[in-house]
Design an enzyme around this catalytic site. Structure first.
Site, PDB file in Angstrom:
ATOM      1  N   ASN A   1       0.850  -1.205   0.000  1.00 11.46           N
ATOM      2  CA  ASN A   1       0.000   0.000   0.000  1.00 11.46           C
ATOM      3  C   ASN A   1       0.881   1.249   0.000  1.00 11.46           C
ATOM      4  O   ASN A   1       0.886   2.045   0.941  1.00 11.46           O
ATOM      5  CB  ASN A   1      -0.910  -0.028   1.227  1.00 11.46           C
TER       6      ASN A   1
ATOM      7  N   ASP B   1       1.004   3.921  -2.096  1.00  9.16           N
ATOM      8  CA  ASP B   1       0.598   5.202  -2.662  1.00  9.16           C
ATOM      9  C   ASP B   1       0.147   6.124  -1.527  1.00  9.16           C
ATOM     10  O   ASP B   1       0.289   5.799  -0.350  1.00  9.16           O
ATOM     11  CB  ASP B   1      -0.500   5.013  -3.711  1.00  9.16           C
TER      12      ASP B   1
ATOM     13  N   ASP C   1      -7.021  -0.354  -2.007  1.00  8.28           N
ATOM     14  CA  ASP C   1      -5.686  -0.891  -2.275  1.00  8.28           C
ATOM     15  C   ASP C   1      -5.425  -2.178  -1.501  1.00  8.28           C
ATOM     16  O   ASP C   1      -4.410  -2.841  -1.733  1.00  8.28           O
ATOM     17  CB  ASP C   1      -4.611   0.137  -1.898  1.00  8.28           C
TER      18      ASP C   1
ATOM     19  N   ASP D   1      17.235   9.046 -15.074  1.00 16.33           N
ATOM     20  CA  ASP D   1      18.199   8.487 -14.129  1.00 16.33           C
ATOM     21  C   ASP D   1      17.636   8.435 -12.717  1.00 16.33           C
ATOM     22  O   ASP D   1      18.057   7.631 -11.902  1.00 16.33           O
ATOM     23  CB  ASP D   1      19.481   9.332 -14.126  1.00 16.33           C
TER      24      ASP D   1
ATOM     25  N   PHE E   1      18.963   5.107 -13.050  1.00 14.61           N
ATOM     26  CA  PHE E   1      18.145   4.132 -13.753  1.00 14.61           C
ATOM     27  C   PHE E   1      18.160   4.267 -15.260  1.00 14.61           C
ATOM     28  O   PHE E   1      17.380   3.590 -15.955  1.00 14.61           O
ATOM     29  CB  PHE E   1      16.730   4.139 -13.197  1.00 14.61           C
TER      30      PHE E   1
ATOM     31  N   LEU F   1      19.069   0.840 -16.324  1.00 13.70           N
ATOM     32  CA  LEU F   1      18.054  -0.185 -16.112  1.00 13.70           C
ATOM     33  C   LEU F   1      17.158  -0.230 -17.338  1.00 13.70           C
ATOM     34  O   LEU F   1      16.571   0.774 -17.725  1.00 13.70           O
ATOM     35  CB  LEU F   1      17.225   0.184 -14.871  1.00 13.70           C
TER      36      LEU F   1
ATOM     37  N   HIS G   1      25.863   3.427 -18.452  1.00  8.62           N
ATOM     38  CA  HIS G   1      24.461   3.028 -18.503  1.00  8.62           C
ATOM     39  C   HIS G   1      24.164   2.192 -19.733  1.00  8.62           C
ATOM     40  O   HIS G   1      24.677   2.471 -20.829  1.00  8.62           O
ATOM     41  CB  HIS G   1      23.555   4.256 -18.512  1.00  8.62           C
TER      42      HIS G   1
ATOM     43  N   ASP H   1      21.510   2.203 -21.416  1.00  3.23           N
ATOM     44  CA  ASP H   1      20.766   2.942 -22.447  1.00  3.23           C
ATOM     45  C   ASP H   1      21.689   3.705 -23.389  1.00  3.23           C
ATOM     46  O   ASP H   1      21.231   4.321 -24.349  1.00  3.23           O
ATOM     47  CB  ASP H   1      19.732   3.885 -21.829  1.00  3.23           C
TER      48      ASP H   1
ATOM     49  N   CYS I   1      17.797  10.039 -21.469  1.00  3.57           N
ATOM     50  CA  CYS I   1      18.190  10.417 -20.107  1.00  3.57           C
ATOM     51  C   CYS I   1      17.349  11.578 -19.587  1.00  3.57           C
ATOM     52  O   CYS I   1      17.131  11.701 -18.375  1.00  3.57           O
ATOM     53  CB  CYS I   1      19.658  10.824 -20.069  1.00  3.57           C
TER      54      CYS I   1
END
Length: 641
Positions: A154, A156, A180, A351, A408, A411, A471, A473, A623
């Site tokens: 939960n 959020d 939720d 990121d 990220f 990722l 990265h 990406d 990015c």
């Protein structure tokens, strides 16, 4: 599975017991017999089924008490009832003991029974409804025919003015918060009251107390209050027995995502406890259990339809922002601008966060995974940026050093693939890392363990530490196309620089640059082989986009010109970094080449100038943007990890 327990008789006395429907009671007539007794007979109420079991053979007993059986150590009684009692102790079994030749009993033992029904129920068949007494509710299995209930973390904030996520408090402020949570129903049926000395208790283990919370609705008809009864410091709750046929509704929330030390499974139990004597703890005589799995965080790949594009607004990226707006207008998704007062000067929205979602049969909602790098999104006004019903999770290392590989942009997640007969219907997460023997940068263990523990998108580690930023990406992305495979992998490649139509002699005549890029190409080829193996790709599934790198002072690679593979994918609309390559007949030969590769696949190429806004800061279009996408239609619980 039939649950059994034993009740001990004592001649010359009355023993009271509560019987729970669906179980069996055993009693030993031999050890309860008075001295001199050789045989016994039985009488019982019509609501009780009694069987005499001798040497493993069972014989059902009629109620008239005329038949006698010889007493022996191997003789026991098996009792069961089919309906709940309407009054306490209203059903009974009487055992009469006789001497060898006697016609009148020398003593009797009485067992008075109260039958009740107890069932702790959840949505174990995952159809959105809480069914009654599913036989597989205490276990959890994967697959389309699997069983077991599901919980959402939960995470959020359904009450915007609260400072933290809903799972971090013990309050319920709105019915939106309850939506939720998963429903759990305790169903009971029996007399108006239980015999003295019995109570019903809900409880969880200490190990699950930080993973699950339970709420109960008090006064459902007169000003509802949602009472927190289990979780954190609360391990048990005494349930008020109301008599008759009753259903008590509880709401269950997940508090923590699976990780290295938590498999994702939690259990809740209900027990009927029996009083024995003063100073002796109450003893459980019946327990029912339900098991939940915490829904995993699921990352969404480029092939899924976009919902919202996020971009940061900075003092120096006005033109970039304008071009992104123009691109988004070609799609059916919305644009949300993260203004500078919100992002604290951080332009790297890709990121900073990764968009995903969580889902249960009754509900799902988007969840952002916040990277452990500085400037965490938790310091931003998250509701203003993301809107209502958005979840949030982060993982921060206690002792490890955070590096650029924890951003990220490092990722990615593949589209669904099947590898050596093993299906990955939600794709596989791709993480950049160092060469195994180099001891270089890696994403922090706590984040890698989090991704691995979700189980549904088994991660693959690639080699990205050869890049300045490091990265994934920077050298790969996926684009959707029609057909059986439904996607292509785009990879940065030096090989994409040459061909009949593209020759960049001035660049390639630079011997130092050429040698550096031969090394970088080997790094790319290393990743190419990993991706082909782990995603079951062939060369036909890979498209090479022109790229060129230069070596920095740390002997790592940075893009020589804007890196076109670092793009934003919005269905068939691609926002590609404008490469500013050599002009052939007043057209950029790199753009022309990329169009020739992608437009025949039904993709539309828009080249975005990101040099001053992102490229000079070692980033590109991908990015500086982020995309929330629609979730998979495939239900994660239907897969087998």
């Amino acid at each position: 599975m039939v649950r059994e327990r034993t009740v001990r008789l004592l001649y010359g006395s009355r023993v009271e017991a509560v019987y729970v429907l669906g179980t069996q009671l055993w009693t030993d007539v031999y050890s309860a017999a008075p001295a001199g007794a050789k045989t016994f007979s039985l009488k019982h109420s019509e609501g009780v089924k009694v069987e005499v079991v001798r040497d493993g053979e069972a014989e059902e007993v009629v109620t008239n008490g005329k038949q006698r059986w010889a007493l022996s150590p191997s003789t026991t009684l098996r009792l069961s009832m089919a309906q709940a009692s309407t009054e306490a102790s209203s059903d009974k079994v009487t055992v009469s003991y006789y001497e060898e030749e006697g016609s009148a009993p020398i003593d009797q033992a009485g067992l008075f029974l109260t039958a009740i029904e107890i069932s702790l129920d959840v949505d174990a068949d995952r159809d959105g409804e809480v069914e009654k007494n599913n036989p597989k509710k205490a276990s959890w299995t994967w697959g389309p025919d699997g069983q077991g209930a599901i919980l959402l973390v939960n995470c959020d904030r359904d009450t915007p003015w609260l400072p933290t996520e809903d799972c971090n408090d013990e309050k319920v402020y709105s019915k939106e918060d309850l939506k939720d949570m998963s429903q759990m129903i305790l169903r009971t049926k029996g007399p108006d009251r239980l015999p003295a000395g019995y109570e019903i208790v809900l409880y969880i283990s200490m190990s699950d107390s930080d993973k699950v919370g339970v709420f109960y609705v008090e006064n459902p008809f007169f000003g509802q209050r949602y009472i927190h009864i289990l979780g954190r410091q609360k391990l048990f709750h005494v349930v008020k027995y109301t008599g008759g046929s009753a259903e008590l509704l509880f709401f269950v929330e997940g508090l923590r995502f699976p990780d290295e030390s938590f498999s994702g499974l939690v259990s809740i139990h209900v027990s009927l406890l029996e009083y024995m004597a003063e100073g002796i703890p109450l003893t459980p005589i019946f327990t029912d259990t339900v098991t939940f799995r915490i829904a995993p965080w699921i990352m969404t790949p480029n092939i899924l339809p976009p919902v919202t594009v996020f971009v940061c607004c900075m003092k120096d990226n006005y033109l970039f922002l304008k071009e992104v707006k123009n691109l988004v207008e070609k799609t059916n998704c919305e644009l949300k601008v993260c203004f500078q007062y919100m992002n604290r000067g951080d332009r790297w929205i890709q990121d900073e966060i990764e968009f995903g979602y969580i889902e249960a049969p009754h509900k799902g909602f988007p969840v952002v995974l916040d990277s452990p790098r500085d400037g965490n999104l938790k310091d931003f006004p998250i509701k203003q940026l993301l809107g209502p019903d958005f979840g949030y999770v982060t993982r921060e290392p206690l002792f490890e050093k955070v590096t650029s590989l924890d951003s990220f942009g490092n990722l990615e997640v593949s589209p669904p693939v099947t590898v050596n007969g093993k299906a990955y219907p939600l794709g596989r997460i791709l993480i950049g890392s160092s060469f195994p023997l180099s001891g270089g940068r890696r994403m922090t263990k706590v984040v890698r363990d989090f991704l691995q523990a979700q189980q549904v998108q088994a991660p693959v580690e690639l080699y990205s530490d050869w890049l300045t930023v490091g990265h994934v990406d920077e050298f790969m992305t996926f684009v959707p196309i029609p057909g059986k495979k439904e996607f292509r992998l785009l990879m940065a490649s030096l090989g994409g620089m040459s061909g009949k139509r593209i020759t960049i002699n001035k660049i390639l005549s630079n011997e130092s640059l050429s040698q550096e890029n031969q090394y970088f190409q080997r790094c790319l080829d290393w990743n190419r082989d990993i991706l082909k193996k782990e995603l079951a790709l062939t060369e036909r599934d890979i498209i090479d986009l022109p790229a060129l790198f230069k070596m920095d002072e740390d002997r790592q690679a940075r893009a020589f010109f804007p890196n076109m593979v670092n793009m934003i994918v919005l269905d068939k609309e691609l926002g590609i970094p404008k490469p500013f390559g050599p002009q052939v007949e007043e057209e950029c030969c790199l753009e022309t080449h990329v169009r020739s590769l992608l437009e025949p696949l039904g993709l539309a190429c828009t080249f975005i100038d990101d040099i001053s806004a992102y490229h000079k800061f070692l980033g590109e279009v991908h990015c500086g943007t982020n995309v929330r996408r629609k979730p998979f239609t495939f239900k994660w619980w239907h897969m087998v990890p």
